[in-house]
Scaffold this motif. Structure first.
Motif, PDB file in Angstrom:
ATOM      1  N   PRO A 239     -32.068   2.252  -5.823  1.00 36.43           N
ATOM      2  CA  PRO A 239     -30.759   2.453  -6.454  1.00 36.43           C
ATOM      3  C   PRO A 239     -29.705   2.845  -5.400  1.00 36.43           C
ATOM      4  CG  PRO A 239     -32.479   3.767  -7.544  1.00 36.43           C
ATOM      5  CD  PRO A 239     -33.065   3.250  -6.268  1.00 36.43           C
ATOM      6  N   VAL A 240     -28.546   2.204  -5.502  1.00 33.70           N
ATOM      7  CA  VAL A 240     -27.466   2.479  -4.554  1.00 33.70           C
ATOM      8  C   VAL A 240     -26.232   2.952  -5.308  1.00 33.70           C
ATOM      9  CG1 VAL A 240     -26.008   1.539  -2.715  1.00 33.70           C
ATOM     10  CG2 VAL A 240     -28.319   0.638  -3.044  1.00 33.70           C
ATOM     11  N   ALA A 241     -25.697   4.099  -4.918  1.00 40.87           N
ATOM     12  CA  ALA A 241     -24.402   4.544  -5.433  1.00 40.87           C
ATOM     13  C   ALA A 241     -23.397   4.402  -4.290  1.00 40.87           C
ATOM     14  CB  ALA A 241     -24.483   5.998  -5.900  1.00 40.87           C
ATOM     15  N   ALA A 242     -22.149   4.115  -4.645  1.00 42.10           N
ATOM     16  CA  ALA A 242     -21.168   3.882  -3.582  1.00 42.10           C
ATOM     17  C   ALA A 242     -19.864   4.625  -3.859  1.00 42.10           C
ATOM     18  CB  ALA A 242     -20.891   2.388  -3.432  1.00 42.10           C
ATOM     19  N   LEU A 243     -19.296   5.171  -2.803  1.00 43.49           N
ATOM     20  CA  LEU A 243     -17.934   5.702  -2.886  1.00 43.49           C
ATOM     21  C   LEU A 243     -17.006   4.504  -2.946  1.00 43.49           C
ATOM     22  CD1 LEU A 243     -18.167   8.413  -0.065  1.00 43.49           C
ATOM     23  CD2 LEU A 243     -18.375   8.768  -2.544  1.00 43.49           C
ATOM     24  N   ARG A 244     -16.173   4.445  -3.966  1.00 42.38           N
ATOM     25  CA  ARG A 244     -15.308   3.292  -4.152  1.00 42.38           C
ATOM     26  C   ARG A 244     -14.144   3.315  -3.169  1.00 42.38           C
ATOM     27  NH1 ARG A 244     -14.486   4.765 -10.297  1.00 42.38           N
ATOM     28  NH2 ARG A 244     -14.552   6.762  -9.207  1.00 42.38           N
ATOM     29  N   THR A 245     -13.954   2.203  -2.482  1.00 44.14           N
ATOM     30  CA  THR A 245     -12.874   2.155  -1.494  1.00 44.14           C
ATOM     31  C   THR A 245     -11.518   2.189  -2.188  1.00 44.14           C
ATOM     32  OG1 THR A 245     -11.934   0.952   0.376  1.00 44.14           O
ATOM     33  CG2 THR A 245     -12.912  -0.391  -1.372  1.00 44.14           C
ATOM     34  N   GLY A 246     -10.617   2.991  -1.647  1.00 45.74           N
ATOM     35  CA  GLY A 246      -9.280   3.095  -2.218  1.00 45.74           C
ATOM     36  C   GLY A 246      -9.188   4.077  -3.364  1.00 45.74           C
ATOM     37  N   ARG A 247     -10.330   4.602  -3.807  1.00 47.86           N
ATOM     38  CA  ARG A 247     -10.303   5.578  -4.895  1.00 47.86           C
ATOM     39  C   ARG A 247     -11.056   6.862  -4.501  1.00 47.86           C
ATOM     40  NH1 ARG A 247     -10.841   5.056 -11.391  1.00 47.86           N
ATOM     41  NH2 ARG A 247     -11.184   7.267 -11.753  1.00 47.86           N
ATOM     42  N   ASP A 248     -12.338   6.720  -4.143  1.00 47.64           N
ATOM     43  CA  ASP A 248     -13.115   7.884  -3.710  1.00 47.64           C
ATOM     44  C   ASP A 248     -12.953   8.112  -2.214  1.00 47.64           C
ATOM     45  OD1 ASP A 248     -14.112   7.837  -6.332  1.00 47.64           O
ATOM     46  OD2 ASP A 248     -15.765   6.507  -5.757  1.00 47.64           O
ATOM     47  N   ILE A 249     -12.765   7.031  -1.490  1.00 53.55           N
ATOM     48  CA  ILE A 249     -12.613   7.114  -0.039  1.00 53.55           C
ATOM     49  C   ILE A 249     -11.483   6.178   0.383  1.00 53.55           C
ATOM     50  CG2 ILE A 249     -14.380   5.308   0.364  1.00 53.55           C
ATOM     51  CD1 ILE A 249     -15.133   6.936   2.932  1.00 53.55           C
ATOM     52  N   ALA A 250     -10.644   6.653   1.293  1.00 52.15           N
ATOM     53  CA  ALA A 250      -9.598   5.795   1.857  1.00 52.15           C
ATOM     54  C   ALA A 250      -9.914   5.579   3.330  1.00 52.15           C
ATOM     55  CB  ALA A 250      -8.225   6.438   1.694  1.00 52.15           C
ATOM     56  N   HIS A 251     -10.124   4.310   3.681  1.00 53.30           N
ATOM     57  CA  HIS A 251     -10.312   3.970   5.090  1.00 53.30           C
ATOM     58  C   HIS A 251      -8.944   3.758   5.713  1.00 53.30           C
ATOM     59  CE1 HIS A 251     -14.593   3.498   4.382  1.00 53.30           C
ATOM     60  NE2 HIS A 251     -14.359   2.630   3.413  1.00 53.30           N
ATOM     61  N   ASP A 252      -8.811   4.217   6.924  1.00 52.84           N
ATOM     62  CA  ASP A 252      -7.536   4.131   7.634  1.00 52.84           C
ATOM     63  C   ASP A 252      -7.725   3.169   8.799  1.00 52.84           C
ATOM     64  OD1 ASP A 252      -4.943   4.750   8.234  1.00 52.84           O
ATOM     65  OD2 ASP A 252      -5.251   6.915   8.343  1.00 52.84           O
ATOM     66  N   MET A 253      -7.795   1.851   8.462  1.00 53.63           N
ATOM     67  CA  MET A 253      -7.979   0.875   9.531  1.00 53.63           C
ATOM     68  C   MET A 253      -6.935  -0.223   9.381  1.00 53.63           C
ATOM     69  SD  MET A 253     -11.460  -0.908  10.800  1.00 53.63           S
ATOM     70  CE  MET A 253     -11.469  -2.109  12.114  1.00 53.63           C
ATOM     71  N   LEU A 254      -7.166  -1.169   8.451  1.00 55.25           N
ATOM     72  CA  LEU A 254      -6.167  -2.192   8.177  1.00 55.25           C
ATOM     73  C   LEU A 254      -5.198  -1.654   7.123  1.00 55.25           C
ATOM     74  CD1 LEU A 254      -8.540  -5.284   7.878  1.00 55.25           C
ATOM     75  CD2 LEU A 254      -7.407  -4.365   9.915  1.00 55.25           C
ATOM     76  N   PRO A 255      -3.924  -2.121   7.146  1.00 58.21           N
ATOM     77  CA  PRO A 255      -2.963  -1.636   6.135  1.00 58.21           C
ATOM     78  C   PRO A 255      -3.469  -1.871   4.709  1.00 58.21           C
ATOM     79  CG  PRO A 255      -1.839  -2.944   7.815  1.00 58.21           C
ATOM     80  CD  PRO A 255      -3.315  -3.064   8.092  1.00 58.21           C
ATOM     81  N   GLY A 256      -4.232  -2.961   4.521  1.00 61.75           N
ATOM     82  CA  GLY A 256      -4.721  -3.292   3.184  1.00 61.75           C
ATOM     83  C   GLY A 256      -5.941  -2.509   2.744  1.00 61.75           C
ATOM     84  N   ASP A 257      -6.451  -1.631   3.610  1.00 62.95           N
ATOM     85  CA  ASP A 257      -7.602  -0.820   3.219  1.00 62.95           C
ATOM     86  C   ASP A 257      -7.255   0.170   2.111  1.00 62.95           C
ATOM     87  OD1 ASP A 257      -9.452  -1.974   4.878  1.00 62.95           O
ATOM     88  OD2 ASP A 257      -9.119  -0.567   6.523  1.00 62.95           O
ATOM     89  N   PHE A 258      -5.998   0.547   2.054  1.00 66.89           N
ATOM     90  CA  PHE A 258      -5.550   1.491   1.013  1.00 66.89           C
ATOM     91  C   PHE A 258      -4.198   0.968   0.558  1.00 66.89           C
ATOM     92  CE2 PHE A 258      -4.541   6.222   0.033  1.00 66.89           C
ATOM     93  CZ  PHE A 258      -5.055   6.084  -1.246  1.00 66.89           C
ATOM     94  N   GLY A 259      -4.276   0.062  -0.414  1.00 69.77           N
ATOM     95  CA  GLY A 259      -3.113  -0.732  -0.790  1.00 69.77           C
ATOM     96  C   GLY A 259      -2.118   0.013  -1.664  1.00 69.77           C
ATOM     97  N   PHE A 260      -1.035  -0.659  -1.952  1.00 65.56           N
ATOM     98  CA  PHE A 260       0.081  -0.066  -2.704  1.00 65.56           C
ATOM     99  C   PHE A 260      -0.375   0.456  -4.068  1.00 65.56           C
ATOM    100  CE2 PHE A 260       3.691  -0.356  -5.600  1.00 65.56           C
ATOM    101  CZ  PHE A 260       4.668   0.312  -4.888  1.00 65.56           C
ATOM    102  N   PHE A 261      -1.113  -0.393  -4.801  1.00 66.10           N
ATOM    103  CA  PHE A 261      -1.479  -0.007  -6.171  1.00 66.10           C
ATOM    104  C   PHE A 261      -2.544   1.080  -6.182  1.00 66.10           C
ATOM    105  CE2 PHE A 261       0.179  -4.339  -6.244  1.00 66.10           C
ATOM    106  CZ  PHE A 261       1.268  -4.142  -7.081  1.00 66.10           C
ATOM    107  N   GLN A 262      -3.424   1.043  -5.184  1.00 67.99           N
ATOM    108  CA  GLN A 262      -4.421   2.113  -5.064  1.00 67.99           C
ATOM    109  C   GLN A 262      -3.744   3.445  -4.775  1.00 67.99           C
ATOM    110  OE1 GLN A 262      -6.789   0.228  -1.972  1.00 67.99           O
ATOM    111  NE2 GLN A 262      -8.421  -0.234  -3.443  1.00 67.99           N
ATOM    112  N   ARG A 263      -2.691   3.390  -3.980  1.00 66.34           N
ATOM    113  CA  ARG A 263      -1.959   4.629  -3.677  1.00 66.34           C
ATOM    114  C   ARG A 263      -1.236   5.150  -4.924  1.00 66.34           C
ATOM    115  NH1 ARG A 263      -1.212   5.655   2.009  1.00 66.34           N
ATOM    116  NH2 ARG A 263      -2.097   3.987   3.260  1.00 66.34           N
ATOM    117  N   VAL A 264      -0.613   4.245  -5.665  1.00 67.46           N
ATOM    118  CA  VAL A 264       0.065   4.675  -6.894  1.00 67.46           C
ATOM    119  C   VAL A 264      -0.949   5.256  -7.879  1.00 67.46           C
ATOM    120  CG1 VAL A 264       1.360   3.872  -8.915  1.00 67.46           C
ATOM    121  CG2 VAL A 264       1.988   3.060  -6.620  1.00 67.46           C
ATOM    122  N   ALA A 265      -2.145   4.667  -7.916  1.00 70.52           N
ATOM    123  CA  ALA A 265      -3.170   5.126  -8.869  1.00 70.52           C
ATOM    124  C   ALA A 265      -3.641   6.547  -8.571  1.00 70.52           C
ATOM    125  CB  ALA A 265      -4.363   4.157  -8.866  1.00 70.52           C
ATOM    126  N   THR A 266      -3.373   7.061  -7.375  1.00 67.38           N
ATOM    127  CA  THR A 266      -3.777   8.449  -7.079  1.00 67.38           C
ATOM    128  C   THR A 266      -3.010   9.431  -7.958  1.00 67.38           C
ATOM    129  OG1 THR A 266      -2.148   8.720  -5.296  1.00 67.38           O
ATOM    130  CG2 THR A 266      -4.341   7.913  -4.676  1.00 67.38           C
TER     131      THR A 266
END
Ligand SMILES: [Mn+2]
Length: 342
Positions: A197-224
């Motif tokens: 069984p694999v559980a994952a931290l969801r990108t853009g919600r549980d974890i924000a990667h700071d690499m490409l600009p699209g790693d944490f997009g506009f709508f994901q940021r608004v959803a915070t």
């Protein structure tokens, strides 16, 4: 909870310090285990004074850093910890990570999802690239900045380690196998480990990667605004603490609006005074966004998120015109791919 990290580069000491102090703020009962043999005097001195840091002078990362994660995780499990969680030293915590660990069965591996990638995402291509048959598709690429395991996973750790040491790792398809995390994802999709069984931290919600600009997009940021800030922030690409004050790197938009740097500013008082110059490198846009969103570091980066989301959309449209390799459950390596000997 027991966490494990490693970083012995002097220039990255600020990031390691931030991981330690941010974890202590949000989860004071958790321990951060660090192999200490190769640490410099300055790091040792500071770390030994942190209430949540456990230094291990008898633990080190063999002769190569390729396999450091499975190797160190195995060593910690051998010391009797029920669950141990690797954290990259370029991570920081913004809130208690306990909710991600509550209710995890001993059989479950917790990893992070990789940020948005328009091509070669998922585990199927990685499973094939390491010479295995596809037993399942996780649906995302694995990012090994967070890897949480128990004694039930020693077989997986062994296999991960031996693959990272093998010649196959050096010669595998570079579209799919770039780093240790691609091997881990490939193994988790293979028949041997397809039942884990694999559980994952969801990108853009549980974890924000700071690499490409699209790693944490506009709508994901608004959803915070409704979901709260991502609890894990990963300085995956931009190492803003390394940049000389006033340099082009320090002034770039991605550094100015870096989520990791803006969260780090909230912990300035916990860092030694001579390690904080990089936190004061704010230009007009960074200052304006901080004034607009004093309590919302994710929203300060909205301009970056807008660029990122636009680029992601453009990549998706472009890829409709390209032929992408496809994979399906049950697919076996073909075209002369050697059956993996390990
Ligand atoms: Mn990292």
């Amino acid at each position: 909870m027991d966490f494990l990290t490693f970083e012995d580069r002097e220039q990255d000491l600020p990031a390691l310090m931030l991981l330690a102090v941010s974890l202590y703020r949000v989860s004071p009962g958790s321990r951060l285990h660090i192999p200490a043999r190769d640490l410099g005097e300055r790091a040792l001195d500071w770390l030994s004074r942190q209430p949540n840091v456990v230094l291990h002078r008898d633990l080190w990362a063999e002769d190569t850093f390729w396999n450091i994660k499975p190797y160190l995780l195995e060593q910690m499990l051998a010391r009797g910890l029920p669950r141990i969680t690797w954290l990259d030293a370029d991570l920081m915590l913004t809130a208690d990570p306990a909710p991600f660990f509550h209710g995890l069965s001993d059989d479950t591996v917790l990893v992070a999802q990789e940020g948005f990638r328009s091509r070669f995402a998922g585990t199927g291509g990685r499973t094939i690239s390491i010479g295995r048959r596809i037993a399942r598709e996780l649906g995302y690429s694995v990012n090994s900045c967070v890897v949480s395991v128990t004694a039930r996973h020693t077989g997986l750790l062994d296999r991960w380690k031996s693959f990272l040491r093998s010649d196959l790792y050096q010669t595998a398809d570079r579209r799919f196998i770039v780093g240790d995390q691609d091997v881990l994802g490939g193994l988790l999709g293979s028949e041997e480990f397809g039942q884990v069984p694999v559980a994952a931290l969801r990108t853009g919600r549980d974890i924000a990667h700071d690499m490409l600009p699209g790693d944490f997009g506009f709508f994901q940021r608004v959803a915070t605004l409704t979901n709260g800030e991502p609890r894990f922030v990963h300085a995956q690409g931009r190492k803003t603490w390394r940049y000389a004050p006033g340099s082009a790197d320090a002034k770039s938009l991605q550094s100015q609006l870096s989520l990791h740097r803006h969260w780090a500013k909230t912990l300035r008082a916990d860092l030694p005074a001579d390690q904080t110059a990089w936190l004061a490198q704010d230009g007009p846009l960074s200052r304006l966004m901080a004034r607009l969103f004093p309590r919302r570091p994710s929203l300060r980066g909205l301009p970056l998120g807008l660029i990122g989301s636009t680029l992601n959309l453009a990549y998706i449209l472009r890829n409709k015109l390209r032929r992408n390799p496809t994979f399906h459950v049950g697919q076996t390596p073909s075209g002369g791919s050697p059956a993996s000997p390990i």
